[in-house]
Design a protein around this motif. Structure first.
Motif, PDB file in Angstrom:
ATOM      1  N   LYS A   1       0.689  -1.280   0.004  1.00 10.45           N
ATOM      2  CA  LYS A   1       0.065   0.143  -0.144  1.00 10.45           C
ATOM      3  C   LYS A   1       0.908   1.282  -0.035  1.00 10.45           C
ATOM      4  O   LYS A   1       0.679   2.098  -0.553  1.00 10.45           O
ATOM      5  CB  LYS A   1      -1.013   0.030   1.189  1.00 10.45           C
ATOM      6  CG  LYS A   1      -1.817   1.146   1.283  1.00 10.45           C
ATOM      7  CD  LYS A   1      -2.679   1.092   2.594  1.00 10.45           C
ATOM      8  CE  LYS A   1      -3.486   2.252   3.009  1.00 10.45           C
ATOM      9  NZ  LYS A   1      -4.406   2.041   4.078  1.00 10.45           N
ATOM     10  N   ARG A   2       1.767   1.228   0.785  1.00  6.13           N
ATOM     11  CA  ARG A   2       2.866   2.485   0.841  1.00  6.13           C
ATOM     12  C   ARG A   2       3.561   2.904  -0.377  1.00  6.13           C
ATOM     13  O   ARG A   2       3.719   3.620  -0.896  1.00  6.13           O
ATOM     14  CB  ARG A   2       3.845   2.190   2.237  1.00  6.13           C
ATOM     15  CG  ARG A   2       3.230   2.363   3.280  1.00  6.13           C
ATOM     16  CD  ARG A   2       4.472   2.578   4.671  1.00  6.13           C
ATOM     17  NE  ARG A   2       3.835   2.411   5.859  1.00  6.13           N
ATOM     18  CZ  ARG A   2       3.792   1.439   6.452  1.00  6.13           C
ATOM     19  NH1 ARG A   2       4.334   0.214   6.180  1.00  6.13           N
ATOM     20  NH2 ARG A   2       3.477   1.205   7.622  1.00  6.13           N
ATOM     21  N   LYS A   3       3.899   1.506  -1.118  1.00  6.05           N
ATOM     22  CA  LYS A   3       4.794   1.625  -2.339  1.00  6.05           C
ATOM     23  C   LYS A   3       4.021   2.014  -3.205  1.00  6.05           C
ATOM     24  O   LYS A   3       4.415   3.126  -4.000  1.00  6.05           O
ATOM     25  CB  LYS A   3       5.211   0.163  -2.907  1.00  6.05           C
ATOM     26  CG  LYS A   3       6.401  -0.261  -1.689  1.00  6.05           C
ATOM     27  CD  LYS A   3       6.890  -1.573  -2.175  1.00  6.05           C
ATOM     28  CE  LYS A   3       8.058  -2.077  -1.522  1.00  6.05           C
ATOM     29  NZ  LYS A   3       8.633  -3.327  -1.757  1.00  6.05           N
ATOM     30  N   ILE A   4       2.536   1.629  -3.581  1.00  2.01           N
ATOM     31  CA  ILE A   4       1.820   2.293  -4.556  1.00  2.01           C
ATOM     32  C   ILE A   4       1.469   3.633  -4.198  1.00  2.01           C
ATOM     33  O   ILE A   4       1.675   4.516  -5.166  1.00  2.01           O
ATOM     34  CB  ILE A   4       0.600   1.504  -4.686  1.00  2.01           C
ATOM     35  CG1 ILE A   4       1.008  -0.074  -5.190  1.00  2.01           C
ATOM     36  CG2 ILE A   4      -0.435   1.975  -5.540  1.00  2.01           C
ATOM     37  CD1 ILE A   4      -0.420  -1.016  -5.089  1.00  2.01           C
ATOM     38  N   ALA A   5       1.247   3.952  -2.993  1.00  2.00           N
ATOM     39  CA  ALA A   5       0.688   5.239  -2.738  1.00  2.00           C
ATOM     40  C   ALA A   5       1.849   6.215  -2.891  1.00  2.00           C
ATOM     41  O   ALA A   5       1.893   7.459  -3.553  1.00  2.00           O
ATOM     42  CB  ALA A   5       0.244   5.380  -1.273  1.00  2.00           C
TER      43      ALA A   5
ATOM     44  N   TRP B   1      -0.995  13.250  -1.638  1.00  4.40           N
ATOM     45  CA  TRP B   1      -0.646  12.257  -0.879  1.00  4.40           C
ATOM     46  C   TRP B   1      -1.606  11.631   0.101  1.00  4.40           C
ATOM     47  O   TRP B   1      -1.730  10.682   0.304  1.00  4.40           O
ATOM     48  CB  TRP B   1       0.598  12.912  -0.099  1.00  4.40           C
ATOM     49  CG  TRP B   1       2.085  12.884  -0.822  1.00  4.40           C
ATOM     50  CD1 TRP B   1       2.349  13.657  -1.890  1.00  4.40           C
ATOM     51  CD2 TRP B   1       3.167  12.250  -0.488  1.00  4.40           C
ATOM     52  NE1 TRP B   1       3.382  13.566  -2.267  1.00  4.40           N
ATOM     53  CE2 TRP B   1       4.034  12.569  -1.655  1.00  4.40           C
ATOM     54  CE3 TRP B   1       3.589  11.103   0.484  1.00  4.40           C
ATOM     55  CZ2 TRP B   1       5.385  12.022  -1.779  1.00  4.40           C
ATOM     56  CZ3 TRP B   1       4.786  10.595   0.101  1.00  4.40           C
ATOM     57  CH2 TRP B   1       5.757  11.026  -0.639  1.00  4.40           C
ATOM     58  N   PHE B   2      -2.423  12.579   0.779  1.00  3.50           N
ATOM     59  CA  PHE B   2      -3.714  12.121   1.432  1.00  3.50           C
ATOM     60  C   PHE B   2      -4.546  11.191   0.763  1.00  3.50           C
ATOM     61  O   PHE B   2      -4.892  10.281   0.882  1.00  3.50           O
ATOM     62  CB  PHE B   2      -4.248  13.219   2.072  1.00  3.50           C
ATOM     63  CG  PHE B   2      -5.451  12.774   2.672  1.00  3.50           C
ATOM     64  CD1 PHE B   2      -5.340  12.370   4.083  1.00  3.50           C
ATOM     65  CD2 PHE B   2      -6.842  13.018   2.200  1.00  3.50           C
ATOM     66  CE1 PHE B   2      -6.359  11.923   4.695  1.00  3.50           C
ATOM     67  CE2 PHE B   2      -7.907  12.638   2.784  1.00  3.50           C
ATOM     68  CZ  PHE B   2      -7.813  12.027   4.232  1.00  3.50           C
TER      69      PHE B   2
ATOM     70  N   TYR C   1      -5.121   7.275   0.671  1.00  2.00           N
ATOM     71  CA  TYR C   1      -6.660   6.789   0.935  1.00  2.00           C
ATOM     72  C   TYR C   1      -7.279   6.097  -0.105  1.00  2.00           C
ATOM     73  O   TYR C   1      -8.073   4.766   0.154  1.00  2.00           O
ATOM     74  CB  TYR C   1      -7.632   8.239   1.414  1.00  2.00           C
ATOM     75  CG  TYR C   1      -8.983   7.827   1.444  1.00  2.00           C
ATOM     76  CD1 TYR C   1      -9.538   7.434   2.928  1.00  2.00           C
ATOM     77  CD2 TYR C   1     -10.024   8.087   0.412  1.00  2.00           C
ATOM     78  CE1 TYR C   1     -10.900   7.303   3.051  1.00  2.00           C
ATOM     79  CE2 TYR C   1     -11.470   8.050   0.667  1.00  2.00           C
ATOM     80  CZ  TYR C   1     -11.726   7.204   1.775  1.00  2.00           C
ATOM     81  OH  TYR C   1     -12.958   7.257   1.982  1.00  2.00           O
ATOM     82  N   ILE C   2      -7.272   6.440  -1.334  1.00  5.01           N
ATOM     83  CA  ILE C   2      -7.755   5.672  -2.440  1.00  5.01           C
ATOM     84  C   ILE C   2      -7.261   4.299  -2.636  1.00  5.01           C
ATOM     85  O   ILE C   2      -7.761   3.356  -2.858  1.00  5.01           O
ATOM     86  CB  ILE C   2      -7.429   6.548  -3.783  1.00  5.01           C
ATOM     87  CG1 ILE C   2      -8.373   7.713  -3.776  1.00  5.01           C
ATOM     88  CG2 ILE C   2      -8.138   5.728  -4.890  1.00  5.01           C
ATOM     89  CD1 ILE C   2      -8.399   8.773  -4.704  1.00  5.01           C
ATOM     90  N   ILE C   3      -5.868   4.327  -2.405  1.00  9.49           N
ATOM     91  CA  ILE C   3      -5.126   2.924  -2.529  1.00  9.49           C
ATOM     92  C   ILE C   3      -5.577   2.043  -1.361  1.00  9.49           C
ATOM     93  O   ILE C   3      -5.842   0.769  -1.745  1.00  9.49           O
ATOM     94  CB  ILE C   3      -3.650   3.163  -2.524  1.00  9.49           C
ATOM     95  CG1 ILE C   3      -3.203   4.067  -3.864  1.00  9.49           C
ATOM     96  CG2 ILE C   3      -2.907   1.953  -2.711  1.00  9.49           C
ATOM     97  CD1 ILE C   3      -3.489   3.391  -5.086  1.00  9.49           C
TER      98      ILE C   3
ATOM     99  N   LEU D   1      -7.197  -1.509  -2.006  1.00  5.51           N
ATOM    100  CA  LEU D   1      -6.725  -2.645  -1.682  1.00  5.51           C
ATOM    101  C   LEU D   1      -7.357  -3.439  -0.249  1.00  5.51           C
ATOM    102  O   LEU D   1      -6.769  -4.449   0.167  1.00  5.51           O
ATOM    103  CB  LEU D   1      -5.164  -2.457  -1.234  1.00  5.51           C
ATOM    104  CG  LEU D   1      -4.236  -2.118  -2.378  1.00  5.51           C
ATOM    105  CD1 LEU D   1      -2.867  -1.669  -1.964  1.00  5.51           C
ATOM    106  CD2 LEU D   1      -4.319  -3.124  -3.496  1.00  5.51           C
ATOM    107  N   GLU D   2      -8.459  -2.724   0.018  1.00  4.23           N
ATOM    108  CA  GLU D   2      -9.084  -3.176   1.102  1.00  4.23           C
ATOM    109  C   GLU D   2      -9.600  -4.658   1.068  1.00  4.23           C
ATOM    110  O   GLU D   2      -9.375  -5.452   1.958  1.00  4.23           O
ATOM    111  CB  GLU D   2     -10.460  -2.138   1.531  1.00  4.23           C
ATOM    112  CG  GLU D   2     -11.123  -2.626   2.568  1.00  4.23           C
ATOM    113  CD  GLU D   2     -12.290  -1.838   3.138  1.00  4.23           C
ATOM    114  OE1 GLU D   2     -12.863  -1.995   4.218  1.00  4.23           O
ATOM    115  OE2 GLU D   2     -12.333  -0.714   2.408  1.00  4.23           O
TER     116      GLU D   2
END
Length: 455
Positions: A5-9, A171-172, A176-178, A182-183
């Motif tokens: 999640k962090r990498k994609i965002a 960034w926010f 949030y969207i990613i 990925l939820e």
């Protein structure tokens, strides 16, 4: 999942940040270019006005110029106008009460280029060589683009503020969207992590969708069914085989004991019967170990943990081994380095821990040179260590690397029978208790197994 999640965002945010940076830089550069062109155009108009004024003034030099700058409709801030004749003599200057000086190089440059514009100076300068009524005039106009510079500074401030605000929002929203995107994968990961050897029949809920996550969940459920079939078949076979083998082995051991006591045997026959009894005991012990292990695994064993005194486990295991190896003697000691409040207790399953020491004592009895085993216990605040020391042929460094592998038998066991599964079972049981076992050889004839239980 969080890392993905962090990498994609992060990558998406960086991409958008660079894009916004490029767009805003382009806006700033374009406006600055427009400012310069607009200011230059005002210079051109001002110079045309001056040229027109000179052409309409008779006797420009003799009569003295009128202050035409005040009559112009395009007055520039801090404007100065200097006019030279063909001989490069000063005709007119708006610089009052100042000594007028100018670089002769600019006038020489006007001879060559006719028009010169310097935009990187303060003030900026626009000069031209004009021929009016058959005479050459050098007209030099200088001014400061205060209005344009202030607009450019304001635009720069506005763009920097907008960029920082946009970056924060980008960034926010990317995170949030990613996260929302990925939820479903996060839920799938959580459900997969809850699958254990005792939950192989639990299926992961699959939504009615044909996306990649739905296909992944269906594939995982299919794999779980196959794993459950294989795991259950292996477990059933081990339990059934161990149970079926244990019964005839028990009968054989009982009959051998009766045979040894029934009549007098020659020393050779008695030695053979004793050796057969040991082999039967070894097979029976291995069978019992496998049968007990089939009842437990890492996921559910902690639910039946109880408080076990390790010294009691050691003495019970020694008594069981002593029946088949009566010559084996044990020296039990508690280290002087143990803490004063030591209780010698751990959390575990007593029946499994007995198997650990039965195997170690049995190995000591088989491979020892003096039928002696030394057991030392040391308890600290965070661990309890048990050292099992025996004297006999040691294991080479190469063999030590594979000592706890299944069916591994060292070079010192060539003349003795065995399955090569004892130490593997020992390690498995200790792993269930989050304990470790290591082998050391302090001297050429010392074998030390060190067991460490975390407290």
């Amino acid at each position: 999942m969080r890392s993905l999640k962090r990498k994609i965002a992060l990558n998406l945010s960086i991409a958008f940040s660079l894009l916004f940076g490029i767009v805003m830089t382009t806006i700033y550069v374009s406006f600055n270019s427009f400012r310069r062109e607009e200011f230059k155009e005002r210079f051109v108009k001002r110079l045309d006005f001056t040229t027109n004024f000179i052409s309409q003034s008779d006797g420009f030099k003799e009569q003295g110029p009128i202050v035409f700058s005040e009559n112009a409709d395009n007055i520039l801030f801090d404007e100065n106008i200097i006019i030279f004749d063909a001989r490069k003599q000063l005709l007119y200057s708006t610089l009052k009460d100042q000594n007028v000086s100018w670089e002769n190089g600019l006038l020489a440059r006007l001879d060559r280029e006719k028009t010169v514009y310097t935009e990187n100076t303060d003030p900026e300068t626009y000069a031209a060589l004009r021929r009016i009524h058959g005479k050459n005039y050098y007209i030099i106009t200088s001014a400061i683009d205060t209005s344009g510079q202030s607009k450019l500074a304001y635009l720069k401030y506005l763009l920097v503020f907008s960029y920082l605000l946009s970056i924060a929002l980008i960034w926010f929203f990317c995170y949030y969207i990613i996260g929302r995107f990925l939820e479903p994968l996060e839920k799938l990961k959580k459900e997969i992590s809850e699958v254990t050897a005792h939950k192989l029949t639990n299926q992961i809920p699959v939504k009615a969708s044909n996306d990649e996550i739905g296909v992944l969940a269906q594939s995982f459920n299919t794999m779980i069914v196959r794993l459950n079939d294989v795991f259950q078949s292996q477990k059933d076979f081990t339990a059934s085989a161990s149970h079926e083998i244990r019964t005839p082995l028990t009968r054989m051991a009982f009959q051998l004991e009766n045979l040894k006591k029934a009549e007098q045997h020659s020393p050779k026959t008695l030695a053979v019967l004793t050796q057969i009894s040991k082999e039967v005991f070894q097979l029976s012990d291995l069978t019992n170990s496998l049968l007990v292990l089939t009842k437990f695994d890492k996921e559910n064993i902690q639910t039946i943990y109880e408080e076990v005194r390790i010294d009691e486990v050691i003495f019970d295991a020694y008594q069981k081994v002593e029946k088949n190896f009566p010559k084996l003697k044990m020296d039990f000691q508690i280290s002087d380095h143990s803490i004063e409040s030591s209780q010698l207790t751990i959390q575990g399953v007593k029946s499994l821990l007995e198997i650990v020491f039965i195997n170690l004592f049995k190995n000591a009895a088989i491979y020892t040179d003096n039928d002696f085993v030394n057991v030392t216990i040391e308890e600290s605040l965070h661990s309890l260590t048990v050292n099992v020391l025996s004297f006999g042929s040691t294991i080479s460094a190469e063999e030590q690397k594979r000592l706890f592998d299944p069916f591994m038998r060292g070079s010192n066991s060539q003349k003795t029978s065995g399955s090569g599964l004892g130490l593997k079972i020992v390690k498995r049981i200790l792993e269930y208790h989050k304990a470790t076992i290591t082998y050391q050889s302090a001297s050429p004839n010392q074998n030390i197994f060190m067991i460490n239980f975390p407290l």
